[in-house]
Enzyme design. Structure first.
Site, mmCIF file in Angstrom:
data_model
loop_
_atom_site.group_PDB
_atom_site.id
_atom_site.type_symbol
_atom_site.label_atom_id
_atom_site.label_comp_id
_atom_site.label_asym_id
_atom_site.label_seq_id
_atom_site.Cartn_x
_atom_site.Cartn_y
_atom_site.Cartn_z
ATOM 1 N N MET A 52 9.903 -1.161 8.077
ATOM 2 C CA MET A 52 10.088 -1.889 6.821
ATOM 3 C C MET A 52 8.990 -2.931 6.627
ATOM 4 O O MET A 52 8.887 -3.883 7.404
ATOM 5 C CB MET A 52 11.466 -2.548 6.792
ATOM 6 N N GLY A 56 8.703 -4.704 3.822
ATOM 7 C CA GLY A 56 9.141 -5.701 2.858
ATOM 8 C C GLY A 56 8.889 -5.287 1.428
ATOM 9 O O GLY A 56 9.292 -5.975 0.488
ATOM 10 N N GLY A 57 8.215 -4.150 1.236
ATOM 11 C CA GLY A 57 7.949 -3.630 -0.096
ATOM 12 C C GLY A 57 9.062 -2.717 -0.572
ATOM 13 O O GLY A 57 10.001 -2.396 0.166
ATOM 14 N N VAL A 58 8.922 -2.248 -1.806
ATOM 15 C CA VAL A 58 9.971 -1.440 -2.403
ATOM 16 C C VAL A 58 10.089 -0.071 -1.741
ATOM 17 O O VAL A 58 11.195 0.469 -1.596
ATOM 18 C CB VAL A 58 9.751 -1.299 -3.937
ATOM 19 N N ASP A 59 8.979 0.529 -1.313
ATOM 20 C CA ASP A 59 9.022 1.893 -0.784
ATOM 21 C C ASP A 59 9.851 1.995 0.493
ATOM 22 O O ASP A 59 10.796 2.777 0.575
ATOM 23 C CB ASP A 59 7.593 2.408 -0.542
ATOM 24 N N LEU A 108 7.141 -5.394 11.438
ATOM 25 C CA LEU A 108 6.114 -5.904 12.344
ATOM 26 C C LEU A 108 5.427 -7.102 11.719
ATOM 27 O O LEU A 108 4.960 -7.038 10.579
ATOM 28 C CB LEU A 108 5.071 -4.820 12.632
ATOM 29 N N CYS A 138 -4.478 1.021 11.520
ATOM 30 C CA CYS A 138 -3.170 0.407 11.710
ATOM 31 C C CYS A 138 -2.098 1.486 11.894
ATOM 32 O O CYS A 138 -1.263 1.384 12.798
ATOM 33 C CB CYS A 138 -2.831 -0.476 10.512
ATOM 34 N N GLY A 186 7.938 4.554 4.460
ATOM 35 C CA GLY A 186 7.891 4.676 3.004
ATOM 36 C C GLY A 186 6.601 5.275 2.488
ATOM 37 O O GLY A 186 6.300 5.148 1.300
ATOM 38 N N CYS A 201 -3.895 -5.862 3.976
ATOM 39 C CA CYS A 201 -2.875 -6.888 4.186
ATOM 40 C C CYS A 201 -3.442 -8.207 4.683
ATOM 41 O O CYS A 201 -2.975 -9.275 4.279
ATOM 42 C CB CYS A 201 -1.789 -6.371 5.130
#
Length: 378
Positions: free
Chosen positions: A25, A27-30, A50, A118, A142, A215
């Site tokens: 996760m 933190g985004g919508v996907d 992470l 990454c 996602g 990011c």
């Protein structure tokens, strides 16, 4: 989608409640929708976020950072859907495996793609091992890409929505990793469908904007990050025409990329000029006409092969290749030099092929990805 009544939607022959899924996760919508949908289906979901970087340290900023907000958003989704959520500190791993190489690659005149590293070195390696340590049956993300069953095992395929497809950034996924991974969003036709699912579950991130930048470079200013990571990296030097003429002075090679036209800082020209080469050793930015950017031969190494037959079993592979994430696959001939090296010959010359970018292999017809490698200087 279930193949028969005994197989659940993730491909396991047991009820969802007995199938543990670790969801990566961001933190985004996907990724939030993936976690929410699986939880709603009754899976034993464990959310993991992470913490990869701290903008305060990376960019010398004060106050709250995007990383903190993303962790907060992921936690809220987990609380709303009623599944456990953990935050793992991977800052040291991320810095060593991704950020340091990013900086060093730019200093060497390459144009790196840290998102691929990454996925390769952190998410699909360390996080995947963490998922196994948690006794998860699989790990879901996602990403907009599809995993399909083939005659020889799982295959990697482009997303149904070409505008959202992330296959370029996932070419280094190994067959072993692909066996364990799941990509529940890859079949969706549009991003609007994802947001509609988020709204259906009442997720607070339903209308959260997509991230547009790397990011740890949230404002897109790569050079300022590199200067902070590698003090003295922006030493000035000459801007030189390909014919040898000195046209001016630049403010550091790290401010330029192959194919760049704007912002060269040289006026009074009768023809548009582009960056055609970065001569790091001599601190020179070499410019020239657009035709000098065109190339047909692309040396590739660190190849990850996802074909059914061994890579070296053929002298030539006739496939499509992408040399930039934003470009469609182009017809090419791939000639293996070893299990991990090849020379790619483009049928039609491409402009702006740059060391440090990925060269990703696609089926001539259909959506399958056959892996890819990294472009380097021949």
């Amino acid at each position: 989608m279930a193949l028969d009544a005994s197989v659940n939607s993730l491909g396991f022959a047991k009820p969802p409640a007995q199938t543990r899924v670790v969801v990566a996760m961001s933190g985004g919508v996907d990724s939030s929708v993936v976690a929410a949908e699986l939880a709603a289906e009754g899976y034993d979901v464990v959310g993991v976020t992470l913490q990869l970087y701290d903008h305060g340290a990376a960019l010398a900023k004060k106050g709250a950072c995007c990383a903190g907000r993303d962790i907060h958003d992921a936690r809220r989704v987990a609380e709303a859907m009623g599944f456990p959520h953990y935050v793992l500190d991977y800052e040291n791993t991320f810095r060593e495996a991704v950020i340091d190489e990013f900086a060093d690659s730019y200093l060497a005149g390459a144009t790196p793609v840290p998102c691929i590293r990454c996925n390769e070195r952190v998410k699909f390696k360390d996080l995947l091992e963490t998922a196994k340590d948690l006794d998860a049956d699989c790990m879901a993300t996602g990403h907009y890409i599809q995993r399909k069953s083939g005659a020889h095992g799982p295959e990697l395929h482009s997303a149904a929505d070409a505008n959202r497809d992330q296959s370029y950034f996932l070419f280094s996924t190994t067959p072993e990793q692909l066996d364990y991974l799941r990509f529940p969003l890859g079949h969706l036709a549009t991003k609007d469908e994802t947001r509609a699912l988020a709204a259906k579950h009442g997720l607070s991130v339903a209308m959260k904007p997509d991230s547009q930048d790397i990011c740890f470079v949230p404002n897109g200013d790569y050079a300022s990050v590199i200067e902070k990571l590698r003090p003295g990296a922006a030493d000035p030097g000459e801007i030189v025409h390909a014919d040898g003429r000195v046209l001016g002075e630049h403010r550091g090679v790290i401010h330029y990329t192959v194919g760049q036209r704007r912002g060269l800082g040289i006026g009074g020209l009768t023809e548009p000029l582009y960056v055609v080469k970065l001569d790091v050793e001599n601190r020179r930015v070499v410019v020239g006409p657009k035709e000098l950017l065109a190339t047909r031969r692309v040396p590739v190494r660190e190849i990850n092969w996802l074909g059914d037959a061994p890579f070296t079993s053929q002298e030539e592979w006739h496939l499509g290749v992408k040399v930039r994430s934003t470009r469609p696959p182009r017809e090419a001939v791939i000639r293996p030099l070893s299990e991990t090296e090849a020379e790619v010959e483009l049928v039609v010359a491409e402009e702006g092929v740059s060391p440090g970018q990925a060269c990703v292999f696609y089926a001539p017809e259909g959506s399958r990805i056959f892996g890819g490698g990294w472009i380097h200087r021949g």
